[in-house]
Design a protein around this motif. Structure first.
Motif, PDB file in Angstrom:
ATOM      1  N   GLU A  64       0.903  -0.923   0.063  1.00  0.00           N
ATOM      2  CA  GLU A  64      -0.331  -0.225   0.092  1.00  0.00           C
ATOM      3  C   GLU A  64       1.112   1.290   0.242  1.00  0.00           C
ATOM      4  N   GLY A  65       0.352   2.463  -0.765  1.00  0.00           N
ATOM      5  CA  GLY A  65       1.381   3.849  -0.163  1.00  0.00           C
ATOM      6  C   GLY A  65       1.564   4.074  -1.685  1.00  0.00           C
ATOM      7  N   ASP A  66       2.106   4.756  -2.203  1.00  0.00           N
ATOM      8  CA  ASP A  66       2.494   5.670  -3.421  1.00  0.00           C
ATOM      9  C   ASP A  66       2.680   4.269  -4.326  1.00  0.00           C
ATOM     10  N   PHE A  67       2.017   4.149  -4.953  1.00  0.00           N
ATOM     11  CA  PHE A  67       2.736   3.062  -6.563  1.00  0.00           C
ATOM     12  C   PHE A  67       3.610   3.252  -6.817  1.00  0.00           C
ATOM     13  N   LEU A  68       4.354   3.433  -6.574  1.00  0.00           N
ATOM     14  CA  LEU A  68       5.952   3.280  -7.474  1.00  0.00           C
ATOM     15  C   LEU A  68       6.726   3.031  -6.043  1.00  0.00           C
ATOM     16  N   ASN A  69       5.983   3.305  -4.832  1.00  0.00           N
ATOM     17  CA  ASN A  69       6.599   3.074  -3.260  1.00  0.00           C
ATOM     18  C   ASN A  69       6.568   1.417  -2.789  1.00  0.00           C
ATOM     19  N   THR A  70       5.303   0.364  -4.027  1.00  0.00           N
ATOM     20  CA  THR A  70       4.766  -0.245  -3.764  1.00  0.00           C
ATOM     21  C   THR A  70       6.032  -0.911  -4.107  1.00  0.00           C
ATOM     22  N   LYS A  71       5.507  -2.822  -4.380  1.00  0.00           N
ATOM     23  CA  LYS A  71       5.964  -3.844  -5.145  1.00  0.00           C
ATOM     24  C   LYS A  71       5.795  -3.807  -6.024  1.00  0.00           C
ATOM     25  N   TYR A  72       4.419  -3.579  -6.793  1.00  0.00           N
ATOM     26  CA  TYR A  72       3.576  -3.853  -7.814  1.00  0.00           C
ATOM     27  C   TYR A  72       4.543  -3.390  -9.492  1.00  0.00           C
ATOM     28  N   PRO A  73       5.196  -1.844  -9.094  1.00  0.00           N
ATOM     29  CA  PRO A  73       5.563  -1.934 -10.662  1.00  0.00           C
ATOM     30  C   PRO A  73       6.467  -2.994 -10.809  1.00  0.00           C
ATOM     31  N   TYR A  74       6.940  -3.395  -9.937  1.00  0.00           N
ATOM     32  CA  TYR A  74       8.480  -3.791 -10.182  1.00  0.00           C
ATOM     33  C   TYR A  74       8.012  -5.727 -10.324  1.00  0.00           C
ATOM     34  N   VAL A  75       7.659  -6.219  -9.375  1.00  0.00           N
ATOM     35  CA  VAL A  75       8.418  -7.688  -9.358  1.00  0.00           C
ATOM     36  C   VAL A  75       7.301  -8.282 -10.055  1.00  0.00           C
ATOM     37  N   VAL A  76       8.016  -9.121 -10.588  1.00  0.00           N
ATOM     38  CA  VAL A  76       8.140  -9.419 -12.314  1.00  0.00           C
ATOM     39  C   VAL A  76       7.528 -11.388 -11.404  1.00  0.00           C
ATOM     40  N   HIS A  77       6.235 -11.434 -11.829  1.00  0.00           N
ATOM     41  CA  HIS A  77       5.599 -12.734 -11.282  1.00  0.00           C
ATOM     42  C   HIS A  77       5.942 -14.383 -11.728  1.00  0.00           C
ATOM     43  N   ALA A  78       5.784 -14.963 -10.983  1.00  0.00           N
ATOM     44  CA  ALA A  78       5.875 -16.809 -11.855  1.00  0.00           C
ATOM     45  C   ALA A  78       5.392 -17.098 -12.665  1.00  0.00           C
ATOM     46  N   GLU A  79       4.385 -16.998 -13.632  1.00  0.00           N
ATOM     47  CA  GLU A  79       4.091 -17.645 -14.728  1.00  0.00           C
ATOM     48  C   GLU A  79       5.093 -16.705 -15.334  1.00  0.00           C
ATOM     49  N   GLN A  80       5.155 -15.120 -15.204  1.00  0.00           N
ATOM     50  CA  GLN A  80       5.989 -14.558 -16.591  1.00  0.00           C
ATOM     51  C   GLN A  80       7.354 -15.235 -16.388  1.00  0.00           C
ATOM     52  N   ASN A  81       8.138 -15.639 -14.929  1.00  0.00           N
ATOM     53  CA  ASN A  81       9.338 -16.058 -15.123  1.00  0.00           C
ATOM     54  C   ASN A  81       9.718 -16.828 -15.024  1.00  0.00           C
ATOM     55  N   ALA A  82       8.741 -18.319 -14.997  1.00  0.00           N
ATOM     56  CA  ALA A  82       8.689 -19.183 -15.938  1.00  0.00           C
ATOM     57  C   ALA A  82       8.413 -18.959 -17.859  1.00  0.00           C
ATOM     58  N   ILE A  83       7.853 -18.384 -18.100  1.00  0.00           N
ATOM     59  CA  ILE A  83       8.288 -18.600 -19.906  1.00  0.00           C
ATOM     60  C   ILE A  83       9.613 -18.014 -19.836  1.00  0.00           C
ATOM     61  N   LEU A  84      10.002 -16.818 -18.895  1.00  0.00           N
ATOM     62  CA  LEU A  84      10.739 -15.876 -18.979  1.00  0.00           C
ATOM     63  C   LEU A  84      12.091 -17.596 -19.487  1.00  0.00           C
ATOM     64  N   ASN A  85      12.429 -17.905 -18.369  1.00  0.00           N
ATOM     65  CA  ASN A  85      13.299 -19.275 -18.375  1.00  0.00           C
ATOM     66  C   ASN A  85      13.385 -19.917 -18.783  1.00  0.00           C
ATOM     67  N   ALA A  86      12.094 -20.123 -19.521  1.00  0.00           N
ATOM     68  CA  ALA A  86      12.161 -21.302 -20.905  1.00  0.00           C
ATOM     69  C   ALA A  86      13.125 -20.831 -22.114  1.00  0.00           C
ATOM     70  N   ARG A  87      13.298 -19.449 -22.070  1.00  0.00           N
ATOM     71  CA  ARG A  87      14.655 -18.804 -22.752  1.00  0.00           C
ATOM     72  C   ARG A  87      14.461 -19.431 -24.195  1.00  0.00           C
ATOM     73  N   GLY A  88      12.921 -19.126 -24.540  1.00  0.00           N
ATOM     74  CA  GLY A  88      12.631 -19.400 -26.140  1.00  0.00           C
ATOM     75  C   GLY A  88      12.195 -19.883 -26.405  1.00  0.00           C
ATOM     76  N   LYS A  89      12.235 -21.624 -25.379  1.00  0.00           N
ATOM     77  CA  LYS A  89      11.964 -22.636 -26.032  1.00  0.00           C
ATOM     78  C   LYS A  89      10.923 -23.092 -26.331  1.00  0.00           C
ATOM     79  N   ASN A  90       9.966 -23.814 -27.343  1.00  0.00           N
ATOM     80  CA  ASN A  90       8.850 -23.644 -27.994  1.00  0.00           C
ATOM     81  C   ASN A  90       7.937 -24.351 -27.038  1.00  0.00           C
ATOM     82  N   LEU A  91       7.149 -23.465 -26.131  1.00  0.00           N
ATOM     83  CA  LEU A  91       5.469 -24.302 -25.055  1.00  0.00           C
ATOM     84  C   LEU A  91       4.573 -24.256 -25.728  1.00  0.00           C
ATOM     85  N   GLU A  92       4.365 -24.247 -27.266  1.00  0.00           N
ATOM     86  CA  GLU A  92       3.511 -24.320 -27.228  1.00  0.00           C
ATOM     87  C   GLU A  92       2.359 -26.142 -27.114  1.00  0.00           C
ATOM     88  N   GLY A  93       1.062 -25.832 -26.564  1.00  0.00           N
ATOM     89  CA  GLY A  93       0.791 -27.327 -25.865  1.00  0.00           C
ATOM     90  C   GLY A  93       1.639 -27.528 -24.584  1.00  0.00           C
TER      91      GLY A  93
END
Ligand SMILES: O=c1ccn([C@H]2C[C@H](O)[C@@H](COP(=O)(O)O)O2)c(=O)[nH]1
Ligand SMILES: [Zn+2]
Length: 163
Positions: A64-93
């Motif tokens: 809570e508080g001023d947006f820029l002083n919260t975690k929300y603009p900075y934290v990378v979500h788990a799903e996005q880290n998992a997708i990015l950690n796949a380093r471009g591998k084909n995730l189709e299916g």
């Protein structure tokens, strides 16, 4: 005779998501994600956290508080880290196992990556517009969402050795 009390694939992959989430430094919500291919092979994992190459100390965990002083603009979500950690591998299916239902931003990334199934546990933000938008997009994109109902509340792991 073979063991009969072994864990199921769903318990195994969700367990890995939960273990991965235990790496998260978020004091309120720890999320882990595990991407699995059609042959039950783990392709990638991730958890919610701050940026690679930056000191965690430079970012706030406030909710809570001023947006820029919260975690929300900075934290990378788990799903996005998992997708990015796949380093471009084909995730189709592929399927993704995540302990919290994905937010709308993760939903967009999941859909665009070709993942076709989302297994989740908790839906604690189900009444938010973000989750409603995720569900709408998953439905339109024909991504199946499956809530896991584990047969047990806990799985124990031990580091104890026998020597
Ligand atoms: O799809 C999602 C949604 C959220 N997260 C992460 C982002 C934050 O670190 C927490 C949510 O914090 P709250 O204090 O519960 O608002 O969960 C994620 O990884 N994936
Ligand atoms: Zn998200």
């Amino acid at each position: 005779m073979k063991r009969t009390d072994y864990i199921s694939w769903d318990e195994y992959f969700m367990g890995i998501s939960l273990l991965s989430g235990m790496r998260s430094k978020d004091p309120s919500t720890q999320v882990g994600a595990c991407i699995v291919d059609m042959d039950n092979r783990i392709v990638s994992i991730g958890y919610n956290g701050f940026l690679n190459g930056c000191s965690d100390e430079d970012f706030p965990w406030e909710r809570e508080g001023d947006f820029l002083n919260t975690k929300y603009p900075y934290v990378v979500h788990a799903e996005q880290n998992a997708i990015l950690n796949a380093r471009g591998k084909n995730l189709e299916g592929c399927s993704i196992y995540v302990n919290l239902f994905p937010c709308h931003d993760c939903a967009r990334n999941i859909i665009q990556s070709g993942i076709k199934k989302v297994y989740y546990l908790d839906d604690k933000y189900k009444d938010t517009d973000s989750t409603k938008a995720s569900k709408f997009m998953f439905e339109k994109a024909k991504v199946e969402c499956i809530r896991l109902k584990p047969r047990t509340e806990k799985i124990e792991i031990s580091f104890k050795t026998q020597d």
